[in-house]
Motif scaffolding. Structure first.
Motif, short mmCIF file in Angstrom:
data_model
loop_
_atom_site.label_atom_id
_atom_site.label_comp_id
_atom_site.label_asym_id
_atom_site.label_seq_id
_atom_site.Cartn_x
_atom_site.Cartn_y
_atom_site.Cartn_z
N GLU A 79 0.84 -1.18 0.00
CA GLU A 79 0.00 0.00 0.00
C GLU A 79 0.88 1.25 0.00
N VAL A 80 0.41 2.30 -0.66
CA VAL A 80 1.11 3.58 -0.71
C VAL A 80 0.18 4.63 -0.13
N TYR A 81 0.73 5.40 0.83
CA TYR A 81 -0.01 6.48 1.48
C TYR A 81 0.71 7.80 1.28
N GLU A 82 -0.08 8.85 1.10
CA GLU A 82 0.45 10.20 1.06
C GLU A 82 0.09 10.86 2.39
N MET A 83 1.10 11.36 3.09
CA MET A 83 0.89 11.97 4.39
C MET A 83 0.74 13.49 4.22
N SER A 84 0.25 14.14 5.26
CA SER A 84 -0.07 15.57 5.15
C SER A 84 1.15 16.47 5.16
N ASP A 85 2.29 16.00 5.71
CA ASP A 85 3.46 16.88 5.82
C ASP A 85 4.72 16.04 6.01
N ASN A 86 5.87 16.70 5.88
CA ASN A 86 7.15 16.04 6.14
C ASN A 86 7.22 15.57 7.59
N PHE A 87 7.95 14.49 7.81
CA PHE A 87 8.20 13.96 9.15
C PHE A 87 6.91 13.90 9.97
N SER A 88 5.88 13.40 9.34
CA SER A 88 4.55 13.33 9.94
C SER A 88 4.52 12.38 11.14
N SER A 89 3.80 12.80 12.17
CA SER A 89 3.62 11.93 13.34
C SER A 89 2.33 11.12 13.22
N GLU A 90 1.62 11.28 12.11
CA GLU A 90 0.39 10.54 11.88
C GLU A 90 0.67 9.05 11.68
#
Length: 149
Positions: A79-90
């Protein structure tokens, strides 16, 4: 599914993922972190028995993550996910999922081996010049042994 990686000058790795169905995903990976070494280390961890691994890829700006989970002894879900920002803690599942596909484990390793071999074939000095780090030779050798057996 297909994955192509091109190591560009000045710390960029272009990653192109083409799912069996759906649109191609383009990820301009930055050398902000050593995504190549992380990829190699996580593939080895998966091979040695981890049930799932997460590979983080920094872009400028942004972040992508690959989540690879064993479905059986011979198949994984990629799976490939796009996170909201660099170095995301999500958590990975808080990102926007761009693709999810089940593939034979050996197919995934062969794709990654092919792309890592292209980087190695540049020569260790050229690799270091482009990526600002050492080629993960030990891990590459382990992946090579797996795909050749």
């Amino acid at each position: 599914m297909d994955i192509v990686m091109n190591l560009e000058p000045h710390g960029w790795l272009d990653i192109f993922i083409t799912p069996t169905s759906g649109e191609r995903i383009e990820i301009p990976a930055s050398f902000l972190t050593d995504a190549i070494r992380d990829l190699v280390d996580k593939l080895i961890a998966l091979r040695k028995g981890a049930d799932d691994v997460e590979i983080t890829i920094q872009t400028e700006p942004g972040e992508y993550r690959f989540w690879i989970k064993k479905q059986s002894a011979s198949r994984v879900r990629f799976e490939v996910y796009e996170m909201s920002d660099n170095f995301s803690s999500e958590a990975v599942h808080e990102g926007r999922r761009l693709m999810s596909e089940e593939v034979p484990m050996v197919r995934l390793y062969k794709l990654m081996y092919r792309e890592l071999k292209k980087m190695k074939d540049l020569g260790l000095d050229e690799y270091k010049k482009r990526w600002s780090g050492e080629f993960p030779q030990s891990g590459f050798t382990q992946i090579e042994r797996y795909v050749q057996n």
